[in-house]
Design a protein around this motif. Structure first.
Motif, mmCIF file in Angstrom:
data_model
loop_
_atom_site.group_PDB
_atom_site.id
_atom_site.type_symbol
_atom_site.label_atom_id
_atom_site.label_comp_id
_atom_site.label_asym_id
_atom_site.label_seq_id
_atom_site.Cartn_x
_atom_site.Cartn_y
_atom_site.Cartn_z
ATOM 1 N N ARG A 1 -13.598 0.867 -0.394
ATOM 2 C CA ARG A 1 -13.412 -0.187 0.613
ATOM 3 C C ARG A 1 -12.203 -1.049 0.279
ATOM 4 N NH1 ARG A 1 -18.597 -3.514 1.594
ATOM 5 N NH2 ARG A 1 -17.411 -4.198 3.409
ATOM 6 N N ILE A 2 -12.094 -1.460 -0.975
ATOM 7 C CA ILE A 2 -10.965 -2.297 -1.378
ATOM 8 C C ILE A 2 -9.653 -1.520 -1.245
ATOM 9 C CG2 ILE A 2 -9.887 -3.489 -3.327
ATOM 10 C CD1 ILE A 2 -12.802 -4.106 -4.278
ATOM 11 N N ALA A 3 -9.656 -0.258 -1.667
ATOM 12 C CA ALA A 3 -8.429 0.549 -1.596
ATOM 13 C C ALA A 3 -7.968 0.758 -0.157
ATOM 14 C CB ALA A 3 -8.650 1.895 -2.288
ATOM 15 N N ALA A 4 -8.875 0.650 0.802
ATOM 16 C CA ALA A 4 -8.523 0.847 2.214
ATOM 17 C C ALA A 4 -7.887 -0.395 2.848
ATOM 18 C CB ALA A 4 -9.768 1.254 3.007
ATOM 19 N N VAL A 5 -7.849 -1.515 2.142
ATOM 20 C CA VAL A 5 -7.349 -2.768 2.720
ATOM 21 C C VAL A 5 -5.961 -2.633 3.349
ATOM 22 C CG1 VAL A 5 -6.561 -5.108 2.111
ATOM 23 C CG2 VAL A 5 -8.847 -4.344 1.466
ATOM 24 N N ALA B 1 -3.938 -1.256 10.647
ATOM 25 C CA ALA B 1 -4.677 -0.917 11.874
ATOM 26 C C ALA B 1 -4.985 -2.172 12.691
ATOM 27 C CB ALA B 1 -5.969 -0.178 11.532
ATOM 28 N N LEU B 2 -5.372 -3.245 12.033
ATOM 29 C CA LEU B 2 -5.696 -4.472 12.760
ATOM 30 C C LEU B 2 -4.449 -5.100 13.361
ATOM 31 C CD1 LEU B 2 -8.024 -6.197 13.629
ATOM 32 C CD2 LEU B 2 -7.860 -7.450 11.491
ATOM 33 N N LEU B 3 -3.338 -5.057 12.643
ATOM 34 C CA LEU B 3 -2.091 -5.583 13.210
ATOM 35 C C LEU B 3 -1.639 -4.741 14.408
ATOM 36 C CD1 LEU B 3 -0.252 -6.552 9.913
ATOM 37 C CD2 LEU B 3 -1.229 -8.108 11.617
ATOM 38 N N ALA B 4 -1.855 -3.421 14.344
ATOM 39 C CA ALA B 4 -1.540 -2.562 15.494
ATOM 40 C C ALA B 4 -2.484 -2.873 16.651
ATOM 41 C CB ALA B 4 -1.636 -1.089 15.101
ATOM 42 N N ALA B 5 -3.757 -3.122 16.366
ATOM 43 C CA ALA B 5 -4.722 -3.468 17.417
ATOM 44 C C ALA B 5 -4.329 -4.780 18.089
ATOM 45 C CB ALA B 5 -6.132 -3.557 16.844
ATOM 46 N N GLU B 6 -3.789 -5.706 17.308
ATOM 47 C CA GLU B 6 -3.325 -6.965 17.895
ATOM 48 C C GLU B 6 -2.194 -6.709 18.886
ATOM 49 O OE1 GLU B 6 -2.038 -11.370 16.412
ATOM 50 O OE2 GLU B 6 -1.051 -9.680 15.444
ATOM 51 N N LYS B 7 -1.271 -5.817 18.533
ATOM 52 C CA LYS B 7 -0.183 -5.474 19.461
ATOM 53 C C LYS B 7 -0.731 -4.804 20.728
ATOM 54 C CE LYS B 7 3.635 -5.219 16.232
ATOM 55 N NZ LYS B 7 4.232 -6.458 16.673
ATOM 56 N N CYS B 8 -1.723 -3.950 20.558
ATOM 57 C CA CYS B 8 -2.366 -3.312 21.722
ATOM 58 C C CYS B 8 -3.021 -4.365 22.610
ATOM 59 C CB CYS B 8 -3.410 -2.290 21.276
ATOM 60 S SG CYS B 8 -2.725 -0.795 20.578
ATOM 61 N N ALA B 9 -3.704 -5.320 22.005
ATOM 62 C CA ALA B 9 -4.353 -6.383 22.776
ATOM 63 C C ALA B 9 -3.317 -7.210 23.532
ATOM 64 C CB ALA B 9 -5.190 -7.269 21.856
ATOM 65 N N GLU B 10 -2.207 -7.513 22.876
ATOM 66 C CA GLU B 10 -1.145 -8.269 23.547
ATOM 67 C C GLU B 10 -0.580 -7.493 24.734
ATOM 68 O OE1 GLU B 10 1.532 -9.009 20.319
ATOM 69 O OE2 GLU B 10 0.276 -10.624 19.497
ATOM 70 N N ALA B 11 -0.353 -6.187 24.550
ATOM 71 C CA ALA B 11 0.170 -5.363 25.646
ATOM 72 C C ALA B 11 -0.845 -5.268 26.774
ATOM 73 C CB ALA B 11 0.523 -3.969 25.124
ATOM 74 N N LEU B 12 -2.115 -5.138 26.428
ATOM 75 C CA LEU B 12 -3.161 -5.066 27.444
ATOM 76 C C LEU B 12 -3.256 -6.364 28.234
ATOM 77 C CD1 LEU B 12 -5.374 -3.353 28.697
ATOM 78 C CD2 LEU B 12 -6.911 -4.140 26.892
ATOM 79 N N GLU B 13 -3.102 -7.492 27.548
ATOM 80 C CA GLU B 13 -3.122 -8.781 28.241
ATOM 81 C C GLU B 13 -1.953 -8.900 29.218
ATOM 82 O OE1 GLU B 13 -5.380 -11.714 25.105
ATOM 83 O OE2 GLU B 13 -3.245 -11.366 24.833
ATOM 84 N N VAL B 14 -0.786 -8.444 28.809
ATOM 85 C CA VAL B 14 0.382 -8.482 29.699
ATOM 86 C C VAL B 14 0.127 -7.607 30.925
ATOM 87 C CG1 VAL B 14 2.810 -7.798 29.924
ATOM 88 C CG2 VAL B 14 2.045 -9.071 27.915
ATOM 89 N N ALA B 15 -0.350 -6.389 30.695
ATOM 90 C CA ALA B 15 -0.634 -5.477 31.810
ATOM 91 C C ALA B 15 -1.719 -6.046 32.717
ATOM 92 C CB ALA B 15 -1.044 -4.105 31.278
ATOM 93 N N TYR B 16 -2.775 -6.573 32.118
ATOM 94 C CA TYR B 16 -3.879 -7.151 32.885
ATOM 95 C C TYR B 16 -3.370 -8.302 33.753
ATOM 96 C CZ TYR B 16 -8.132 -9.818 33.804
ATOM 97 O OH TYR B 16 -9.135 -10.508 34.412
ATOM 98 N N ASN B 17 -2.596 -9.198 33.156
ATOM 99 C CA ASN B 17 -2.076 -10.343 33.913
ATOM 100 C C ASN B 17 -1.158 -9.889 35.040
ATOM 101 O OD1 ASN B 17 -3.490 -12.226 32.428
ATOM 102 N ND2 ASN B 17 -1.854 -12.469 30.927
ATOM 103 N N GLY C 1 0.843 -1.201 0.000
ATOM 104 C CA GLY C 1 0.000 0.000 0.000
ATOM 105 C C GLY C 1 0.868 1.236 0.000
ATOM 106 N N PRO C 2 0.272 2.393 -0.027
ATOM 107 C CA PRO C 2 -1.176 2.566 -0.034
ATOM 108 C C PRO C 2 -1.763 2.280 -1.410
ATOM 109 C CG PRO C 2 -0.108 4.698 -0.143
ATOM 110 C CD PRO C 2 0.981 3.678 0.002
ATOM 111 N N TRP C 3 -3.063 1.949 -1.416
ATOM 112 C CA TRP C 3 -3.785 1.760 -2.659
ATOM 113 C C TRP C 3 -4.689 2.951 -2.885
ATOM 114 C CZ3 TRP C 3 -5.888 -3.922 -1.982
ATOM 115 C CH2 TRP C 3 -4.800 -4.802 -1.944
ATOM 116 N N ALA C 4 -5.082 3.144 -4.119
ATOM 117 C CA ALA C 4 -6.002 4.227 -4.465
ATOM 118 C C ALA C 4 -6.999 3.687 -5.489
ATOM 119 C CB ALA C 4 -5.234 5.419 -5.034
#
Length: 136
Positions: free
Chosen positions: A70-74, A80-96, A17-20
């Protein structure tokens, strides 16, 4: 393969990307999605990633435009989803850490969490479970 593994694999091996998108050169009711360089491509200088049309005859140009956007936003959505996964992993570590290290070891009355922490902890648990389920 999980959704996140599939996204990582596709992002690594697909057109970067980016796509247009823009109107298809031969018909304004169709759109083309393309890998974008520093400047908009001219006809003949690039290959489209997808040719997009509406699924029926109603408002073809408008629906094709929305679908092409929609397709161009892939690539951005993948990032964004890969960054959200990192946030979830960090949140799980902090939570634990908070739950296991602090509350479990510092409470003698059998209550692991003070009353004011139960609702946010429940919301974190629910949100993480929903995220993990959606990413399978």
């Amino acid at each position: 393969m999980s959704l996140m593994d599939e996204i990582r694999e596709n992002a690594k091996n697909g057109t970067p990307g980016p796509w247009a998108h823009r109107s298809y050169w031969a018909d304004d009711n169709y759109r083309e999605v393309f890998g974008r360089a520093d400047s908009p491509p001219r006809v003949g200088q690039w290959a489209s990633i997808a040719d997009v049309s509406a699924y029926d005859d109603t408002d073809e140009g408008d629906l094709a435009e929305v679908n092409a956007r929609r397709i161009a936003a892939v690539p951005r959505m993948e990032a964004a989803l890969l960054a959200a996964e990192k946030c979830a992993e960090a949140l799980e570590v902090a939570y634990n850490f908070i739950f296991d290290e602090y509350y479990q070891s510092n409470r003698d009355d059998g209550e692991c969490l003070p009353n004011n922490a139960r609702k946010p902890v429940g919301e974190i648990t629910t949100a993480l479970a929903a995220f993990r389920e959606a990413c399978k």
